[in-house]
Write a protein that holds these residues in place. Structure first.
Motif, PDB file in Angstrom:
ATOM      1  N   ASP B 431      59.021  40.529  47.825  1.00  0.00           N
ATOM      2  CA  ASP B 431      59.570  40.752  49.159  1.00  0.00           C
ATOM      3  C   ASP B 431      58.895  41.946  49.831  1.00  0.00           C
ATOM      4  N   GLU B 432      59.393  42.294  51.011  1.00  0.00           N
ATOM      5  CA  GLU B 432      58.756  43.327  51.823  1.00  0.00           C
ATOM      6  C   GLU B 432      58.674  44.701  51.139  1.00  0.00           C
ATOM      7  N   ASP B 433      59.515  44.921  50.119  1.00  0.00           N
ATOM      8  CA  ASP B 433      59.494  46.220  49.444  1.00  0.00           C
ATOM      9  C   ASP B 433      58.431  46.327  48.364  1.00  0.00           C
ATOM     10  N   THR B 434      57.492  45.379  48.330  1.00  0.00           N
ATOM     11  CA  THR B 434      56.462  45.425  47.304  1.00  0.00           C
ATOM     12  C   THR B 434      55.197  46.042  47.885  1.00  0.00           C
ATOM     13  N   CYS B 435      54.558  46.912  47.108  1.00  0.00           N
ATOM     14  CA  CYS B 435      53.283  47.489  47.548  1.00  0.00           C
ATOM     15  C   CYS B 435      52.153  46.683  46.931  1.00  0.00           C
ATOM     16  N   MET B 436      51.323  46.075  47.750  1.00  0.00           N
ATOM     17  CA  MET B 436      50.293  45.188  47.227  1.00  0.00           C
ATOM     18  C   MET B 436      49.176  45.932  46.504  1.00  0.00           C
ATOM     19  N   VAL B 437      48.931  47.168  46.876  1.00  0.00           N
ATOM     20  CA  VAL B 437      47.913  47.940  46.160  1.00  0.00           C
ATOM     21  C   VAL B 437      48.414  48.234  44.752  1.00  0.00           C
ATOM     22  N   ASP B 438      49.690  48.571  44.678  1.00  0.00           N
ATOM     23  CA  ASP B 438      50.299  48.837  43.380  1.00  0.00           C
ATOM     24  C   ASP B 438      50.279  47.590  42.504  1.00  0.00           C
ATOM     25  N   ILE B 439      50.522  46.419  43.109  1.00  0.00           N
ATOM     26  CA  ILE B 439      50.490  45.165  42.343  1.00  0.00           C
ATOM     27  C   ILE B 439      49.081  44.903  41.811  1.00  0.00           C
ATOM     28  N   ALA B 440      48.081  45.115  42.663  1.00  0.00           N
ATOM     29  CA  ALA B 440      46.695  44.940  42.210  1.00  0.00           C
ATOM     30  C   ALA B 440      46.411  45.879  41.034  1.00  0.00           C
ATOM     31  N   ARG B 441      46.889  47.112  41.133  1.00  0.00           N
ATOM     32  CA  ARG B 441      46.688  48.083  40.063  1.00  0.00           C
ATOM     33  C   ARG B 441      47.390  47.625  38.777  1.00  0.00           C
ATOM     34  N   PHE B 442      48.607  47.094  38.964  1.00  0.00           N
ATOM     35  CA  PHE B 442      49.369  46.609  37.811  1.00  0.00           C
ATOM     36  C   PHE B 442      48.596  45.524  37.051  1.00  0.00           C
ATOM     37  N   PHE B 443      48.052  44.550  37.788  1.00  0.00           N
ATOM     38  CA  PHE B 443      47.321  43.480  37.116  1.00  0.00           C
ATOM     39  C   PHE B 443      46.036  43.985  36.470  1.00  0.00           C
ATOM     40  N   MET B 444      45.399  44.933  37.129  1.00  0.00           N
ATOM     41  CA  MET B 444      44.159  45.462  36.560  1.00  0.00           C
ATOM     42  C   MET B 444      44.448  46.210  35.267  1.00  0.00           C
ATOM     43  N   GLU B 445      45.569  46.907  35.247  1.00  0.00           N
ATOM     44  CA  GLU B 445      45.965  47.596  34.022  1.00  0.00           C
ATOM     45  C   GLU B 445      46.137  46.574  32.901  1.00  0.00           C
ATOM     46  N   PHE B 446      46.751  45.441  33.261  1.00  0.00           N
ATOM     47  CA  PHE B 446      46.962  44.375  32.279  1.00  0.00           C
ATOM     48  C   PHE B 446      45.639  43.845  31.747  1.00  0.00           C
TER      49      PHE B 446
END
Ligand SMILES: Cc1cc2nc3c(=O)[nH]c(=O)nc-3n(C[C@H](O)[C@H](O)[C@H](O)COP(=O)(O)O)c2cc1C
Ligand code: FES
Lengths: 172, 594
Positions: B431-446
């Motif tokens: 939803d709107e409360d998600t930061c897409m840069v943070d999500i990209a970082r999360f997947f890259m960490e994975f």
């Protein structure tokens, strides 16, 4: 493994514990002839003993007729295999996508506060180990923690202390 | 088989066991004997049906499909009398319809169609007879008595069935490759590694209908000429491992596995192997290395598994869902299946819905349905009626799609063109409360953690991307970072050895394509619009609404909140770790994120 090498390893090692030694030998006996035995044996050892000590790796390698380096290579490759003992109970925090989006971070912070350890560490009394884990496949219940074998969904930070309390009272 | 007019399925997932599921089963049994109903009502065990937060074990009664929950042992005599003797639903114990969102698998919603999930939650997975009663192993019988291996392959080919594990390769074609390969020993392997965080359909099928997978594998082995099979299940799924093992033992005792299956001259046996927590082992060559007992490192293809696979013998790998569909195609015919779906994607697909959608859980829909229909009609829309921002499909190698793509028909090609993949059917709604840069970082960490390290582009490249993304999330990004990120994405994609590296840049690339403005705000204004990136936000208590109830101070994990009872509290920014617990528990909305 010769008796001499065994003498050198720590008295605390599962290989030097009579009961655990029986379990280890039984697992090796049952599985050593099946194709791809290394993974099967290591998985069973991890489950039954809780970790695979360096001495156990040497022992497994000898019994399976594999180079020690190969067994060690397999143990270090897979995150499920651990080489040091865990606490009596483990609490795992799912850090999969759904749980991340649902705020598992907050629960980890709460846990760090209550137990005063970081994920990957064990409390001083050896009771609880905290771990991060990959998606456990109950994402619709995110955020998810796994207490020993039990999956708990929709966990809230302020309810987490009770989880720890329950584990402690189980022991008392 | 005895005839029972009612079946009671008691959930025996670990949580329900803890809450006394077995005691409940005993009590039900005793009460049914007492009331003379034991020949009419059957009590069965099933995998998870309830929601772990309810206060007692869950059970379902069929054929009515009534879900009872919060049961204690004292309730049993009344429940048995009301429901089974008098035939009235004991409404005080039923699960209310509004809690539908809490169930992993609920009754099919409009627009759903169940082929793979047909039996899940409906039968006792630990009882082969229930599977057989629903036409189970009939397809196997048909294949062994009426069809040649070549005809079997042809049927699957004509159905248009494509692999459900990611790449979407035509299943019949794969079977033909292994059939044509030279070798005496051939292997049939089931990929149950389901490593995509956010996907859980394979687990549900294995726990809820294991025999459909076993039957599909036997048929595939017959078509391919394989004599030994392995099911590789990830270690995170202990219940699935146990259920599959039980199913295999039962099938063997029924003469469905082993020598001369159903009296034919075809022999095949199956074994379960467990992973040990390595995502890359979902990749087929890595998976085979793992079964061989080695480090799960992928190797270049060719040679393809069909020529040189497990222990250098011809091998074929399919996903759990692919196998589970096969018996249905054999029974109902290729044309039946080919008529469901959309263009080159035939049949149905399961999706595991999670994240900020109202009804999370497992669904099965025909290909061609739009993302919007899935999220709004089946999923019930966004939680708390917030605004939709993105949907992540295909796991760590997939992409994030914004609003403009909601009209897309779900199929292999459309998603790929949009810069994502279908993958194993995970859908994480944001939803709107998600930061897409943070999500990209999360997947890259994975991916960075899961990269096996064998090839440099994936090992080093993902680390470089992660460093840059972390920097941007900390407010230390530079304008040129965006160009560098794009370049790295391209190089990693082109030069990596396996699908992990090739797909790893997708989350970054898709967020750069669709949410570039968010990157720019982070870099140029040092701001996180969604207020997620911790170094860029701070928590403050607003004077007016704060009543000094001390709730936040008592729950702060680092004791960063100070104040007297009944007086406005303050947060010490030097101690605060920005975990957000205070904001979540404050009953007066007095915490502001700036
Ligand atoms: C890094 C990586 C992870 C994968 N994980 C899985 C998985 O968890 N399950 C799966 O079925 N396929 C996975 N695949 C795809 C498999 O390599 C393979 O294509 C698939 O199992 C073939 O089965 P299918 O034809 O039935 O789809 C993965 C691929 C890569 C590159
Ligand atoms: S992401 Fe946590 S269970 Fe799947």
């Amino acid at each position: 493994m010769s008796l001499k090498t065994l003498e050198k390893i720590s008295t605390e090692d599962p290989l030097n514990d009579v009961e655990q030694r029986v379990i280890i030998d039984q697992i090796l006996d049952e599985n050593k002839d099946i194709p791809g035995a290394t993974m099967v044996v290591l998985n069973r050892l991890q489950e039954a003993i809780g970790f695979i000590s360096p001495a156990m790796q040497v022992y497994v390698a000898n019994q399976l007729g594999e180079p020690v380096s190969r067994v060690h290579g397999v143990v270090s490759f897979y995150s499920f295999f651990t080489t040091i003992p865990r606490g009596k109970h483990t609490i795992k925090f799912c850090v999969g996508t759904a749980c991340y989006v649902s705020g598992v971070d907050q629960i980890i912070e709460k846990a760090k506060q209550i137990l005063e350890i970081e994920p990957g560490e064990t409390t001083e009394d050896g009771l609880i180990t905290l771990e991060l884990c990959r998606c456990v496949g109950v994402c619709s219940q995110a955020p998810v923690i796994v207490v020993d074998e039990e999956v708990q969904g929709r966990v809230k930070p302020n309810r987490f202390p009770k989880t720890v309390q329950d584990l402690k009272s189980k022991e008392a | 088989m005895a005839y029972f007019r009612s079946h009671v399925l008691v959930s025996i997932d670990p949580i329900c066991i803890d809450k006394g599921a077995y005691e409940l089963i005993d009590a039900l049994h005793d009460e049914l004997v007492k009331q003379g109903l034991i020949d009419e009502v059957q009590v069965l065990e099933t995998s998870r049906i309830g929601d772990p937060e309810s206060e007692g074990p869950d059970l379902m009664v069929y054929p009515e499909g009534v879900h009872y929950t919060n049961l204690s042992l004292e309730d049993v005599p009344f429940l048995v009398e009301e429901h089974f003797l008098k035939g009235r639903i004991a409404a005080q114990y039923t699960r209310e319809a509004k809690e539908i969102a809490d169930k992993e698998l609920s009754a099919p919603q409009a627009k759903e169609m169940r082929i793979v999930l047909k039996n899940v939650g409906e039968i006792d997975p630990l009882n082969i007879e229930e599977y057989i009663a629903r036409d189970g192993y009939m397809a196997l019988g048909k294949v062994l008595t009426e069809m040649t291996p070549e005809e079997t392959i042809q049927e699957v080919l004509e159905s248009g069935l494509r692999g459900r594990g990611g790449a979407g390769f035509p299943t019949g074609l794969k079977w033909r490759f292994i059939r044509d390969a030279e070798g005496d020993q051939k292997y049939m392997i089931c990929n149950a590694d389901e490593g995509d965080p956010g996907a859980f359909a394979n687990r549900s099928v294995q726990e809820g209908d294991p025999h459909s997978v076993v039957e599909g594998m036997i048929i595939a082995a017959y078509a391919a000429g394989a004599s030994q099979g392995y099911i590789y299940v990830r270690a995170e799924y202990p219940i699935a491992v146990r259920t599959m093992r039980i199913a295999i033992d039962q099938a063997r005792s029924f003469g469905l596995l082993g020598d001369n299956i159903l009296g034919s001259d075809f022999s095949f046996d199956l074994d379960v192997r467990m992973g040990a927590g390595a995502f890359v082992c979902g990749e087929e060559t890595a998976l085979m290395a793992s079964i061989e007992g080695k480090r799960g490192e992928p190797r270049p293809r060719p040679p393809f598994p069909a020529q040189k696979g497990l222990w250098h013998n011809p091998s074929n790998i399919n996903n759990v869902e692919t196998f589970a569909i096969v018996p249905q195609i054999i029974l109902n015919g290729a044309m039946w299946f080919a008529n469901i779906g959309h263009e080159k994607s035939t049949g149905t697909k399961t999706f595991s819905m999670a994240g900020d959608v109202k009804n999370t859980g497992l669904i099965e829909v025909p290909f061609g349905i739009t993302l919007r229909e899935i999220i709004y009609d089946v999923g019930g829309g966004i939680k708390e009626d917030k605004k939709f921002k993105a949907v992540q499909t295909g796991g760590p190698m997939g992409g994030c799609l914004p609003e403009e793509f909601l009209h897309l028909p779900m199929d292999y090609e459309a998603l790929e063109q949009a810069g994502s993949i279908l993958g194993s059917g995970g859908l994480v709604v944001m939803d709107e409360d998600t930061c897409m840069v943070d999500i990209a970082r999360f997947f890259m960490e994975f991916t960075q953690e899961e990269s096996c390290g064998k090839c440099t582009p994936c090992r080093i490249g993902t680390r470089r991307i992660l460093e840059i993304l972390t920097r941007i999330c900390e407010g230390k990004g530079k304008p040129e970072d965006i160009v560098t990120l794009r370049l790295l994405c391209e190089q990693i994609n082109e030069n990596s050895l396996c699908g992990l590296g090739k797909g790893a840049p997708n989350p970054v690339k898709s967020t750069l394509d669709h949410f570039l403005d968010e990157y720019e705000v982070h870099i140029l204004e040092k701001r996180c619009p969604a207020k997620i990136c911790k170094p860029l936000i701070r928590f403050e208590i607003i004077d007016g609404p704060c009543t000094g109830c001390t709730l936040c101070a008592r729950n702060c994990p680092v004791d960063a909140i100070f104040g007297e009872r009944r007086q406005t509290h303050v947060i010490d920014p030097d101690i605060c770790i920005k975990c957000g617990i205070c904001e979540q528990i404050c009953p007066y909305d007095a915490i502001e994120i700036k």
